[in-house]
Design a protein around this motif. Structure first.
Motif, PDB file in Angstrom:
ATOM      1  N   GLU A 166      28.506  -1.912   2.286  1.00  0.00           N
ATOM      2  CA  GLU A 166      29.625  -1.050   2.666  1.00  0.00           C
ATOM      3  C   GLU A 166      29.855   0.085   1.671  1.00  0.00           C
ATOM      4  N   LYS A 167      29.526  -0.159   0.390  1.00  0.00           N
ATOM      5  CA  LYS A 167      29.711   0.894  -0.605  1.00  0.00           C
ATOM      6  C   LYS A 167      28.658   0.757  -1.692  1.00  0.00           C
ATOM      7  N   ALA A 168      28.517   1.801  -2.501  1.00  0.00           N
ATOM      8  CA  ALA A 168      27.478   1.830  -3.526  1.00  0.00           C
ATOM      9  C   ALA A 168      27.646   0.689  -4.521  1.00  0.00           C
TER      10      ALA A 168
ATOM     11  N   THR B 215      24.893 -10.192  -0.976  1.00  0.00           N
ATOM     12  CA  THR B 215      24.220  -8.906  -1.093  1.00  0.00           C
ATOM     13  C   THR B 215      22.873  -9.100  -1.785  1.00  0.00           C
TER      14      THR B 215
ATOM     15  N   TYR C  44      16.304  -1.099  -2.318  1.00  0.00           N
ATOM     16  CA  TYR C  44      17.190  -1.219  -1.169  1.00  0.00           C
ATOM     17  C   TYR C  44      18.269  -2.265  -1.448  1.00  0.00           C
TER      18      TYR C  44
ATOM     19  N   LEU D  86      25.927  -1.043  -8.318  1.00  0.00           N
ATOM     20  CA  LEU D  86      25.211  -0.687  -9.534  1.00  0.00           C
ATOM     21  C   LEU D  86      24.098  -1.694  -9.779  1.00  0.00           C
TER      22      LEU D  86
ATOM     23  N   GLN E  24      21.518   2.155 -12.246  1.00  0.00           N
ATOM     24  CA  GLN E  24      21.540   3.205 -11.232  1.00  0.00           C
ATOM     25  C   GLN E  24      22.321   2.723 -10.016  1.00  0.00           C
ATOM     26  N   TRP E  25      22.914   3.683  -9.302  1.00  0.00           N
ATOM     27  CA  TRP E  25      23.697   3.354  -8.124  1.00  0.00           C
ATOM     28  C   TRP E  25      22.807   3.321  -6.891  1.00  0.00           C
ATOM     29  N   ILE E  26      22.983   2.286  -6.081  1.00  0.00           N
ATOM     30  CA  ILE E  26      22.287   2.193  -4.799  1.00  0.00           C
ATOM     31  C   ILE E  26      23.303   2.525  -3.712  1.00  0.00           C
ATOM     32  N   GLN E  27      23.027   3.564  -2.942  1.00  0.00           N
ATOM     33  CA  GLN E  27      23.951   4.022  -1.925  1.00  0.00           C
ATOM     34  C   GLN E  27      23.733   3.260  -0.612  1.00  0.00           C
ATOM     35  N   PRO E  28      24.786   3.108   0.217  1.00  0.00           N
ATOM     36  CA  PRO E  28      24.624   2.463   1.532  1.00  0.00           C
ATOM     37  C   PRO E  28      23.574   3.184   2.367  1.00  0.00           C
ATOM     38  N   ALA E  29      22.716   2.405   3.043  1.00  0.00           N
ATOM     39  CA  ALA E  29      21.652   2.959   3.881  1.00  0.00           C
ATOM     40  C   ALA E  29      21.250   1.898   4.898  1.00  0.00           C
TER      41      ALA E  29
END
Length: 514
Positions: free
Chosen positions: A123-125, A177, A161, A127, A131-136
């Motif tokens: 649902e949200k980025a 997650t 991912y 860490l 590094q930040w992993i963005q929603p995809a």
């Protein structure tokens, strides 16, 4: 499951007419309402029952005797699933010259089945590795089937991912997650690229001559530490608790996805605490001190309770759904000896763990002890607290049936049936304690002398750890084939009725009268 209705069929054999009586008791011993006996359809049914345990007795009676069948009905609330999280939520795959077809990871959950498994984007980025992993969207090469088996095809593209593995049922859901890291093990260099000195591989941009993006400098995620000498977990106590978790924002903490993990010692009533692991722990404080409100307590490896000869292979204590189960096996410290009678090894799976006890209620074997056959065992309890309580009992057997083989040879190798007066118990030496009684007329046809019958009307046998109590007794008669009815009473029917195919008088009666 509450609020479902209940129905079960029964079978019946014997000479008609047969009278049936059904009694069902609650856990407190009072009679339960709402059960119906349908003699035509031969079913026992009930509407919506309140959660709890019900003990039923169905008694069948005809002109020659009676028999009963017992059943235990447990009515429980449906519980939402609780995902058994992987110890590490990071899955790493490295592409090589000889790639595997796919990678598989099996997930499991506790709760009321059936489960539905699915994957969804985060649902949200989040860490990971500075590094930040963005929603995809979840990669199309990653799938999960109806059993919770996650498969990742070798064709998945290199990258990092993040997605959620979700398990759900009719009353709730849970998730974990997962971070999927796909690397390449092939070293590829462009003409303009310098040879790296500090890595085993280089990932090149698809554009020729592209300049690598400098690595961002990010402060490592800080860790929060929790230590305690005493944490309550249901009816157990955890000591020497040492846990850590990443410091997270308030929303993540409320979602329960960043929990404590670490080690502790578990006191469940044995003389020594057992080392355990904790994951996804949620620690709260109340008037009595620290408390593990949620999480999972488990064994990292099998653990032996040497004083009892008991080996615990697995454990699952999940306080939020009050799940307390253990699996393992038990043998004598001297493996050449049996535990009880002819029982050498006792194996159990998902038995109920209580403070000071392990209760096994399924897949229980029959036990032959001396001339007794103990069968249809409702509950087999292993006592863990003998050293603390001073009780000599190691095993306690409840809701059992007992048959005693006759000391005399009988026509069908039959024996007398007894009902325990209370529980049966065995000490660590495998010796029996308990009282066996019967108040039902039973008759055994003996081989020698031919046609003789042993008739028992009342009996009581008491064992005190292997020693028979001298106050025990068998009351009855030895019925001889040539005795007349008048030997018993004016109305009695002589051996023919007891044994069958005998006349009331015969030539031996005449000879006896001269």
């Amino acid at each position: 499951y509450y609020p479902d209705s209940f129905a079960a069929k029964y079978t019946l054999q014997g000479s008609e007419p047969i009278t049936l009586e059904l009694k069902v008791y609650k856990a407190d011993g009072s009679l339960a309402d709402g059960f119906t006996l349908n003699t035509s359809a031969r079913t026992i049914s009930a509407g919506t029952l309140r959660p709890g345990q019900y003990n039923g007795i169905l008694t069948a009676t005809n002109s020659v005797g009676k028999s009963d069948a017992r059943f235990i009905l447990s009515v429980v609330m449906r519980t939402p699933p609780v995902l058994v999280d992987l110890e590490s939520n990071v899955i790493e795959i490295t592409h090589s010259v000889f790639p595997v077809r796919e990678t598989a990871v099996q997930f499991s959950a506790s709760g009321t089945i059936p489960f539905t498994w699915s994957l969804r984007p985060i649902e949200k980025a989040i860490l990971y590795n500075r590094q930040w992993i963005q929603p995809a969207p979840v990669p199309t090469d990653v799938k999960i089937d109806s059993s919770g088996k996650l498969t990742i095809k070798s064709s998945v593209a290199v990258g990092v991912y993040a997605f959620d593995v979700v398990v759900s049922n009719a009353v709730g859901s849970d998730f974990q997650t997962i971070i999927l890291v796909v690397k390449t093990g092939l070293r590829t260099f462009g003409q303009a690229d310098p040879l790296p000195t500090d890595s085993g591989y280089v990932l090149l941009s698809a554009t020729s001559g592209a300049t690598p993006t400098p690595e961002a400098v990010v402060t490592p995620v800080p860790q929060e530490t929790f230590k305690s000498d005493r944490v309550r977990c249901l009816n157990f106590v955890l000591t020497q608790v040492e846990l850590t978790r990443p410091v997270a924002d308030e929303a993540s903490l409320l979602a329960g996805r960043i929990g404590y993990a670490g080690t502790a010692l578990l006191d469940f009533g044995y003389s020594e605490p057992v080392p355990v692991q904790i994951i996804n722990g949620d620690i709260v404080q109340d008037s009595e001190g620290d408390k593990l409100r949620a999480g999972t307590v488990y064994l990292a490896e099998p653990h032996s309770l040497d004083k009892l000869g008991l080996t615990l292979v697995s454990m699952n204590i999940t306080p939020q759904i009050e799940k307390l189960t253990v699996s393992g096996y038990m043998q004598r410290p001297d493996e050449t000896e049996n535990l009880i009678g002819d029982l050498h090894t006792l194996e159990f799976t998902d038995a109920k763990l209580r403070y000071g006890f392990i209760d096994i209620e399924s897949n229980l074997p029959d036990i032959r002890y001396q001339r007794l056959r103990i069968h249809a065992i409702g509950q087999f309890r292993i006592r863990l607290d003998g050293a603390a309580t001073g009780s000599p009992d190691l095993f306690v057997l409840r809701n059992v049936k007992v048959a005693m083989k006759s000391h005399l040879e009988t026509l069908n190798n039959e024996g007398l049936l007894f009902t325990p007066s209370g529980d049966l118990a065995f000490n660590q030496a495998g010796e029996l304690r308990g009282t066996l009684t019967t108040q039902t007329d039973q008759s055994l046809q003996l081989l020698v002398p031919g046609g003789t019958a042993l008739r028992v009307a009342d009996a009581s046998l008491t064992f005190a750890y292997g020693n028979a109590d001298p106050t025990g007794y068998l009351k009855g008669k030895l019925v001889l084939p040539f005795e007349k009815a008048a030997v018993y009473s004016a109305q009695a029917v002589a051996p023919g009725a007891l044994i069958g195919e005998h006349l009331l008088t015969n030539e031996l009666d005449s000879l006896a009268q001269g």
